[in-house]
Design a protein around this motif. Structure first.
Motif, PDB file in Angstrom:
ATOM      1  N   SER A  11       0.837  -1.205   0.000  1.00 39.80           N
ATOM      2  CA  SER A  11       0.000   0.000   0.000  1.00 39.80           C
ATOM      3  C   SER A  11       0.870   1.252   0.000  1.00 39.80           C
ATOM      4  O   SER A  11       0.521   2.248  -0.640  1.00 39.80           O
ATOM      5  CB  SER A  11      -0.952   0.010   1.197  1.00 39.80           C
ATOM      6  OG  SER A  11      -0.261   0.206   2.403  1.00 39.80           O
ATOM      7  N   SER A  15       0.573   3.680  -3.087  1.00 41.56           N
ATOM      8  CA  SER A  15       0.143   5.046  -2.781  1.00 41.56           C
ATOM      9  C   SER A  15       1.213   6.058  -3.178  1.00 41.56           C
ATOM     10  O   SER A  15       0.892   7.191  -3.547  1.00 41.56           O
ATOM     11  CB  SER A  15      -0.219   5.186  -1.302  1.00 41.56           C
ATOM     12  OG  SER A  15       0.872   4.864  -0.480  1.00 41.56           O
ATOM     13  N   CYS A  53      -3.639   6.869   2.373  1.00 48.97           N
ATOM     14  CA  CYS A  53      -3.786   5.531   1.778  1.00 48.97           C
ATOM     15  C   CYS A  53      -3.167   4.455   2.676  1.00 48.97           C
ATOM     16  O   CYS A  53      -3.719   3.365   2.822  1.00 48.97           O
ATOM     17  CB  CYS A  53      -3.139   5.494   0.389  1.00 48.97           C
ATOM     18  SG  CYS A  53      -3.978   6.520  -0.826  1.00 48.97           S
ATOM     19  N   ILE A  56      -5.491   3.799   5.726  1.00 46.47           N
ATOM     20  CA  ILE A  56      -6.684   3.019   5.365  1.00 46.47           C
ATOM     21  C   ILE A  56      -6.337   1.531   5.335  1.00 46.47           C
ATOM     22  O   ILE A  56      -7.084   0.697   5.861  1.00 46.47           O
ATOM     23  CB  ILE A  56      -7.263   3.493   4.017  1.00 46.47           C
ATOM     24  CG1 ILE A  56      -7.865   4.888   4.169  1.00 46.47           C
ATOM     25  CG2 ILE A  56      -8.317   2.520   3.501  1.00 46.47           C
ATOM     26  CD1 ILE A  56      -8.292   5.522   2.873  1.00 46.47           C
ATOM     27  N   GLN A  57      -5.179   1.200   4.744  1.00 46.20           N
ATOM     28  CA  GLN A  57      -4.770  -0.211   4.704  1.00 46.20           C
ATOM     29  C   GLN A  57      -4.465  -0.741   6.105  1.00 46.20           C
ATOM     30  O   GLN A  57      -4.807  -1.877   6.424  1.00 46.20           O
ATOM     31  CB  GLN A  57      -3.560  -0.379   3.791  1.00 46.20           C
ATOM     32  CG  GLN A  57      -3.114  -1.813   3.595  1.00 46.20           C
ATOM     33  CD  GLN A  57      -4.059  -2.612   2.753  1.00 46.20           C
ATOM     34  OE1 GLN A  57      -5.211  -2.806   3.111  1.00 46.20           O
ATOM     35  NE2 GLN A  57      -3.579  -3.099   1.622  1.00 46.20           N
ATOM     36  N   ILE A  60      -7.746  -1.524   7.741  1.00 44.89           N
ATOM     37  CA  ILE A  60      -8.305  -2.787   7.243  1.00 44.89           C
ATOM     38  C   ILE A  60      -7.611  -3.967   7.926  1.00 44.89           C
ATOM     39  O   ILE A  60      -8.263  -4.923   8.375  1.00 44.89           O
ATOM     40  CB  ILE A  60      -8.165  -2.879   5.709  1.00 44.89           C
ATOM     41  CG1 ILE A  60      -9.099  -1.884   5.032  1.00 44.89           C
ATOM     42  CG2 ILE A  60      -8.456  -4.292   5.211  1.00 44.89           C
ATOM     43  CD1 ILE A  60      -8.872  -1.740   3.543  1.00 44.89           C
ATOM     44  N   TRP A  94     -11.914 -10.297   4.788  1.00 52.25           N
ATOM     45  CA  TRP A  94     -10.933  -9.264   5.114  1.00 52.25           C
ATOM     46  C   TRP A  94      -9.654  -9.438   4.303  1.00 52.25           C
ATOM     47  O   TRP A  94      -9.016  -8.457   3.921  1.00 52.25           O
ATOM     48  CB  TRP A  94     -10.641  -9.251   6.617  1.00 52.25           C
ATOM     49  CG  TRP A  94     -11.784  -8.662   7.367  1.00 52.25           C
ATOM     50  CD1 TRP A  94     -12.699  -9.328   8.126  1.00 52.25           C
ATOM     51  CD2 TRP A  94     -12.178  -7.294   7.386  1.00 52.25           C
ATOM     52  NE1 TRP A  94     -13.625  -8.457   8.625  1.00 52.25           N
ATOM     53  CE2 TRP A  94     -13.328  -7.200   8.193  1.00 52.25           C
ATOM     54  CE3 TRP A  94     -11.667  -6.130   6.810  1.00 52.25           C
ATOM     55  CZ2 TRP A  94     -13.978  -5.985   8.439  1.00 52.25           C
ATOM     56  CZ3 TRP A  94     -12.319  -4.920   7.049  1.00 52.25           C
ATOM     57  CH2 TRP A  94     -13.455  -4.856   7.854  1.00 52.25           C
ATOM     58  N   SER A  97     -10.503  -8.033   1.067  1.00 56.24           N
ATOM     59  CA  SER A  97     -10.642  -6.576   1.212  1.00 56.24           C
ATOM     60  C   SER A  97      -9.274  -5.914   1.151  1.00 56.24           C
ATOM     61  O   SER A  97      -9.102  -4.864   0.516  1.00 56.24           O
ATOM     62  CB  SER A  97     -11.312  -6.219   2.538  1.00 56.24           C
ATOM     63  OG  SER A  97     -12.594  -6.745   2.598  1.00 56.24           O
ATOM     64  N   MET A  98      -8.296  -6.525   1.809  1.00 53.62           N
ATOM     65  CA  MET A  98      -6.931  -6.005   1.776  1.00 53.62           C
ATOM     66  C   MET A  98      -6.381  -6.031   0.350  1.00 53.62           C
ATOM     67  O   MET A  98      -5.825  -5.048  -0.143  1.00 53.62           O
ATOM     68  CB  MET A  98      -6.051  -6.827   2.714  1.00 53.62           C
ATOM     69  CG  MET A  98      -4.641  -6.333   2.878  1.00 53.62           C
ATOM     70  SD  MET A  98      -3.395  -7.203   1.915  1.00 53.62           S
ATOM     71  CE  MET A  98      -3.561  -8.872   2.402  1.00 53.62           C
ATOM     72  N   TYR A 101      -8.250  -3.480  -1.862  1.00 53.22           N
ATOM     73  CA  TYR A 101      -7.807  -2.096  -1.658  1.00 53.22           C
ATOM     74  C   TYR A 101      -6.531  -1.825  -2.455  1.00 53.22           C
ATOM     75  O   TYR A 101      -6.389  -0.755  -3.059  1.00 53.22           O
ATOM     76  CB  TYR A 101      -7.587  -1.837  -0.169  1.00 53.22           C
ATOM     77  CG  TYR A 101      -7.127  -0.436   0.114  1.00 53.22           C
ATOM     78  CD1 TYR A 101      -7.989   0.637  -0.064  1.00 53.22           C
ATOM     79  CD2 TYR A 101      -5.831  -0.178   0.538  1.00 53.22           C
ATOM     80  CE1 TYR A 101      -7.570   1.931   0.177  1.00 53.22           C
ATOM     81  CE2 TYR A 101      -5.407   1.113   0.787  1.00 53.22           C
ATOM     82  CZ  TYR A 101      -6.278   2.161   0.606  1.00 53.22           C
ATOM     83  OH  TYR A 101      -5.856   3.438   0.841  1.00 53.22           O
ATOM     84  N   LEU A 104      -7.610  -1.361  -5.917  1.00 58.01           N
ATOM     85  CA  LEU A 104      -8.210  -0.039  -6.097  1.00 58.01           C
ATOM     86  C   LEU A 104      -7.143   1.035  -6.274  1.00 58.01           C
ATOM     87  O   LEU A 104      -7.247   1.892  -7.171  1.00 58.01           O
ATOM     88  CB  LEU A 104      -9.103   0.286  -4.897  1.00 58.01           C
ATOM     89  CG  LEU A 104      -9.736   1.681  -4.902  1.00 58.01           C
ATOM     90  CD1 LEU A 104     -10.800   1.766  -5.991  1.00 58.01           C
ATOM     91  CD2 LEU A 104     -10.333   1.998  -3.547  1.00 58.01           C
ATOM     92  N   LEU A 105      -6.102   0.996  -5.441  1.00 59.44           N
ATOM     93  CA  LEU A 105      -5.010   1.966  -5.585  1.00 59.44           C
ATOM     94  C   LEU A 105      -4.351   1.855  -6.958  1.00 59.44           C
ATOM     95  O   LEU A 105      -4.072   2.861  -7.617  1.00 59.44           O
ATOM     96  CB  LEU A 105      -3.960   1.756  -4.483  1.00 59.44           C
ATOM     97  CG  LEU A 105      -4.341   2.135  -3.060  1.00 59.44           C
ATOM     98  CD1 LEU A 105      -3.204   1.790  -2.108  1.00 59.44           C
ATOM     99  CD2 LEU A 105      -4.678   3.603  -2.959  1.00 59.44           C
TER     100      LEU A 105
END
Length: 197
Positions: A11, A15, A53, A56-57, A60, A94, A97-98, A101, A104-105
């Motif tokens: 991340s 980021s 960013c 947020i990680q 999570i 989860w 989700s990690m 994310y 998404l980045l």
């Protein structure tokens, strides 16, 4: 801890690429006369993007550890006659989700870099960022079916391969052109040459 450290470190890397892409977008929007984007052309904007960013990680991952922590699991089925002790990641929701994310980045970086790829070449690294994010996304999209179809110690090998190849893709696509100019064509790395372009 392997999954969480991977998510947090990646991340930060993604980021940082996103912050660089955002700064390229802002810099070219700020060149227009009377643009309100000029006040955003600061190093602090990049720092804020990376820190937000990253946190947020981290959030999570902390929720993941507190709601459904990993536990030791015995695999009796992958290899007949052998018992494999492995780590069960806990909640698949989860874990994905990690990973989502991170995706998404990478997707936001890819879209932003693709939008500004046609700006003047001398100051624009968006083409390199676009290629690096394409490599990153293609590696991870192809890794997901391979990861889901493997069991035992092979899952770790698939994950390590994806991490190493996507990291190498990001580094090669962003830094190889710069190293090529610095080592092979140092005459192109001067103010006069940039002004001509």
């Amino acid at each position: 801890m392997r999954q969480i450290s991977f998510g947090i470190f990646f991340s930060v890397a993604l980021s940082s690429v996103l912050a660089k892409t955002i700064m390229v977008c802002i810099a070219f929007k700020a060149t227009r006369p009377g643009s309100s984007w000029r006040k955003l052309v600061e190093v602090r904007v990049s720092y804020y993007v990376v820190v937000i960013c990253f946190f947020i990680q981290v959030l999570i991952c902390v929720i993941w550890l507190s709601v459904s922590p990993p536990y030791q699991e015995f695999d009796h089925h992958s290899y007949p006659g052998k018992i494999i002790i492995q780590c069960n990641e806990g909640s698949d929701i989860w874990f994905y989700s990690m990973l989502g994310y991170l995706g998404l980045l990478a997707a936001v970086s890819l879209v932003l870099a693709f939008m500004v790829r046609t700006l003047p070449d001398s100051f624009n690294e968006a083409k390199y960022i676009t290629f690096s994010m394409l490599v990153f996304c293609s590696v991870w999209i192809s890794m997901i079916p391979a990861y889901l179809s493997t069991r035992g110690k092979n899952m770790v090998a698939v994950e390590i391969f994806a991490i190493l190849s996507s990291s190498a893709g990001i580094l090669a696509c962003i830094f190889f052109p710069k190293c090529y100019i610095l080592i092979m064509k140092p005459e192109l790395n001067c103010r006069n040459q940039l002004a001509k372009k």
